[in-house]
Design an enzyme around this catalytic site. Sequence first.
Site, PDB file in Angstrom:
ATOM      1  N   GLU A  45     -10.843   9.079  11.007  1.00 32.48           N
ATOM      2  CA  GLU A  45     -12.232   8.692  10.735  1.00 32.48           C
ATOM      3  C   GLU A  45     -12.918   8.184  12.004  1.00 32.48           C
ATOM      4  OE1 GLU A  45     -14.139   8.757   7.812  1.00 32.48           O
ATOM      5  OE2 GLU A  45     -12.513   9.904   6.890  1.00 32.48           O
TER       6      GLU A  45
ATOM      7  N   THR B 260      -7.068   5.962  12.760  1.00 34.55           N
ATOM      8  CA  THR B 260      -7.439   6.995  11.788  1.00 34.55           C
ATOM      9  C   THR B 260      -8.323   8.094  12.373  1.00 34.55           C
ATOM     10  OG1 THR B 260      -8.851   7.332   9.846  1.00 34.55           O
ATOM     11  CG2 THR B 260      -9.250   5.341  11.085  1.00 34.55           C
TER      12      THR B 260
ATOM     13  N   LYS C   1     -12.217   0.434  12.754  1.00 30.67           N
ATOM     14  CA  LYS C   1     -10.938   0.982  13.218  1.00 30.67           C
ATOM     15  C   LYS C   1     -10.992   1.342  14.715  1.00 30.67           C
ATOM     16  CE  LYS C   1      -7.987   1.207   9.690  1.00 30.67           C
ATOM     17  NZ  LYS C   1      -6.569   0.793   9.733  1.00 30.67           N
TER      18      LYS C   1
ATOM     19  N   ARG D 178      -0.785   7.355  -3.826  1.00 34.42           N
ATOM     20  CA  ARG D 178      -2.066   7.222  -3.125  1.00 34.42           C
ATOM     21  C   ARG D 178      -3.023   6.427  -4.021  1.00 34.42           C
ATOM     22  NH1 ARG D 178      -5.190   6.901   1.410  1.00 34.42           N
ATOM     23  NH2 ARG D 178      -6.154   8.866   2.012  1.00 34.42           N
TER      24      ARG D 178
ATOM     25  N   ASP E 236      -2.850 -12.927   5.015  1.00 34.59           N
ATOM     26  CA  ASP E 236      -4.140 -12.258   4.872  1.00 34.59           C
ATOM     27  C   ASP E 236      -4.663 -12.051   6.289  1.00 34.59           C
ATOM     28  OD1 ASP E 236      -6.911 -11.645   4.530  1.00 34.59           O
ATOM     29  OD2 ASP E 236      -6.750 -12.410   2.482  1.00 34.59           O
TER      30      ASP E 236
ATOM     31  N   GLY F 215       0.821  -1.210   0.000  1.00 35.01           N
ATOM     32  CA  GLY F 215       0.000   0.000   0.000  1.00 35.01           C
ATOM     33  C   GLY F 215       0.857   1.263   0.000  1.00 35.01           C
TER      34      GLY F 215
ATOM     35  N   LEU G  53      -0.245  -2.014   8.942  1.00 37.05           N
ATOM     36  CA  LEU G  53      -0.810  -1.021   8.013  1.00 37.05           C
ATOM     37  C   LEU G  53      -1.860  -1.640   7.103  1.00 37.05           C
ATOM     38  CD1 LEU G  53       2.455   0.852   6.948  1.00 37.05           C
ATOM     39  CD2 LEU G  53       1.084   1.099   9.012  1.00 37.05           C
ATOM     40  N   ALA G  54      -1.987  -2.952   7.108  1.00 40.00           N
ATOM     41  CA  ALA G  54      -2.943  -3.612   6.210  1.00 40.00           C
ATOM     42  C   ALA G  54      -4.365  -3.282   6.625  1.00 40.00           C
ATOM     43  CB  ALA G  54      -2.734  -5.124   6.230  1.00 40.00           C
ATOM     44  N   ALA G  55      -5.197  -2.966   5.653  1.00 41.02           N
ATOM     45  CA  ALA G  55      -6.619  -2.716   5.917  1.00 41.02           C
ATOM     46  C   ALA G  55      -7.344  -2.538   4.596  1.00 41.02           C
ATOM     47  CB  ALA G  55      -6.797  -1.449   6.750  1.00 41.02           C
ATOM     48  N   GLN G  56      -8.658  -2.688   4.654  1.00 44.65           N
ATOM     49  CA  GLN G  56      -9.492  -2.217   3.565  1.00 44.65           C
ATOM     50  C   GLN G  56      -9.631  -0.732   3.842  1.00 44.65           C
ATOM     51  OE1 GLN G  56     -10.961  -4.065   0.906  1.00 44.65           O
ATOM     52  NE2 GLN G  56      -9.281  -5.343   1.617  1.00 44.65           N
TER      53      GLN G  56
ATOM     54  N   TYR H 244     -16.032   1.541   8.081  1.00 50.95           N
ATOM     55  CA  TYR H 244     -14.569   1.623   8.165  1.00 50.95           C
ATOM     56  C   TYR H 244     -14.151   2.212   9.515  1.00 50.95           C
ATOM     57  CZ  TYR H 244      -9.904   3.642   7.354  1.00 50.95           C
ATOM     58  OH  TYR H 244      -8.578   4.013   7.472  1.00 50.95           O
TER      59      TYR H 244
END
Length: 338
Positions: free
Chosen positions: A127, A125, A153, A184, A58, A11, A80-83, A149
Site C-alpha cells: 500500500e 506493505t 506505514k 484473514r 499496546d 492477528g 506485526l501489530a497494526a490497524q 494507512y
Amino acid sequence: MKKALITGVTGQDGSYLARLLLDMGYDVTGTIRANSQAKMTRLRKLGVADAVRLVDVDLSEINSINRAIRGTAFDEVYNLAAQSFVGSSWDQPIYVADVNGLGVVRLLDALRTYSPQTRFYQASTSEMFGRARAVPQNEETPFHPRSPYGAAKVYGHYITVNYRESFGLHASSGILFNHESPVRSAEMVTRKITLGLARFAHGDHVPVELGNLDARRDWGFAGDYVEGMWRMLQQDVAEDYVLATGITTPIRDFVGFAAEALGLDLAWSGTAEAEHAVDRRSGKVAVKVNPRFYRPAEVDLLLGDATKARTRLGWQPKVTARELAEMMATSDYDDGRA
Ligand code: NDP
Ligand code: GDP
C-alpha cells in the site's frame, strides 16, 4: 533455544508466524492488548494458543512496550501489530498514524535502549506504493501512499531504515503484497467473499455486497509470507525485501474461484453499480455491487517483483490465488457446517 517476540500475535500473520517459529523450536512470546483476551481464535485454529506466552502491549502506550523489551533478551522481534484495514483508516487517521507509524519508533527506540542486539522485522506493505510510479514494484520503486494507512506505514518503513543506518540495528522492512488465509480478517475482501459465499452455499441466499470489482490484487498465502519474514532475519546483513507472487487477480475472478470451489455456478450481468451475479442453480443473486464499499481513493495496479527475495533469501510463494480461494472457501464452508 531462540527467543522471539511477535507483536500482533492474535492477528492473521501473528498466528502463522507463531506456529512457524514454534515448529522450529523457538520460545515464542506474543503481545496482546488488555482488552483483546477474546481474540485467541486464530491461535486456537492453528493449534498454538497454549504454546505462546502472552504479554500486554499496546503500541500506542510506550510504557507497555518498554516493559516487554526490558523484561526478556529477545533474539528476534517481529512487529506485526497494526490497524491493518485500509478502508477504515480514513475514519481514524490519527490513531492509525499513532499505532502504525509512531508505534514503530517506540519499539525501535526501546530496542536501541535496552536490547540493541535484537533483530527486528517491520511489517511494511505494498500500500506504500499506492499511485504506483512503476509496474511491477520492487525495493527501488518510490512510494506514493493513497490512504492514511499507507502514509503511516511509509513512516514506519523509513524509521526502520533510519534506525538501521543511524544505530546499526539489525532491522529489516518486509514490503509485503496482500496475503490471505482462512484466518484473514473478515472485513478484507477475500474473506468477506469466502465467508459470504460459504453461507450462501449453505442456503442462506443473502447476496455478498462488494465495492469495486475491477480492483486487482497480487494475492499470496500468509503461511508462505511469514516464512519470508523469518528468512529476512536470518541474513547476516539487514535489508529490505518485497514479498509478492508477481500475479494480479481481479476481485471478480477471486469471487469466481471461491464460487466454483463451493459448487456455485455464477452468471454475471449488469454494469457498474448494477453489476451482479446470479447463481444458476438456486436462481438467487449471490453477489451484487454496493457503492457503500467504494473507497475515497484507490491504489493503482499493485504487482510485486520479488526477485530480490527469491535470489537472496531463496523464498518462493507456493499457493496460487485460485488455490487460496479454494482453501478459504472450503474452510469457511466446513466451519459453517460445524
Ligand atoms: P491483523 O489485522 O490480522 O492483525 C493485526 C494485529 O495487530 C492484531 O493482533 C491486533 O490486535 C494488533 N493490534 C492492532 N492495534 C494494536 C495496538 N494499538 N497495539 C498492539 N497491537 C495492536 O493483520 P495481519 O496479520 O493481516 O497483518 C500483520 C501486519 O502486516 C500488519 O502490520 C499489517 O498492516 C501488515 N501487512 C499485512 C498485509 C496482509 O495482506 N495481511 C500486507 C502487508 C502488510 P487485536 O487482536 O487486539 O486487534
Ligand atoms: P487492501 O489491499 O489492504 O485494501 O485489502 P482489501 O481486501 O480490504 O481490499 C482489496 C481491494 O478490494 C480494494 O481495492 C477494495 O476497493 C476492493 N473491494 C471491493 N469490494 C470490497 C469490499 O466489499 N470490502 C473490501 N475490504 N474491499 C473491497
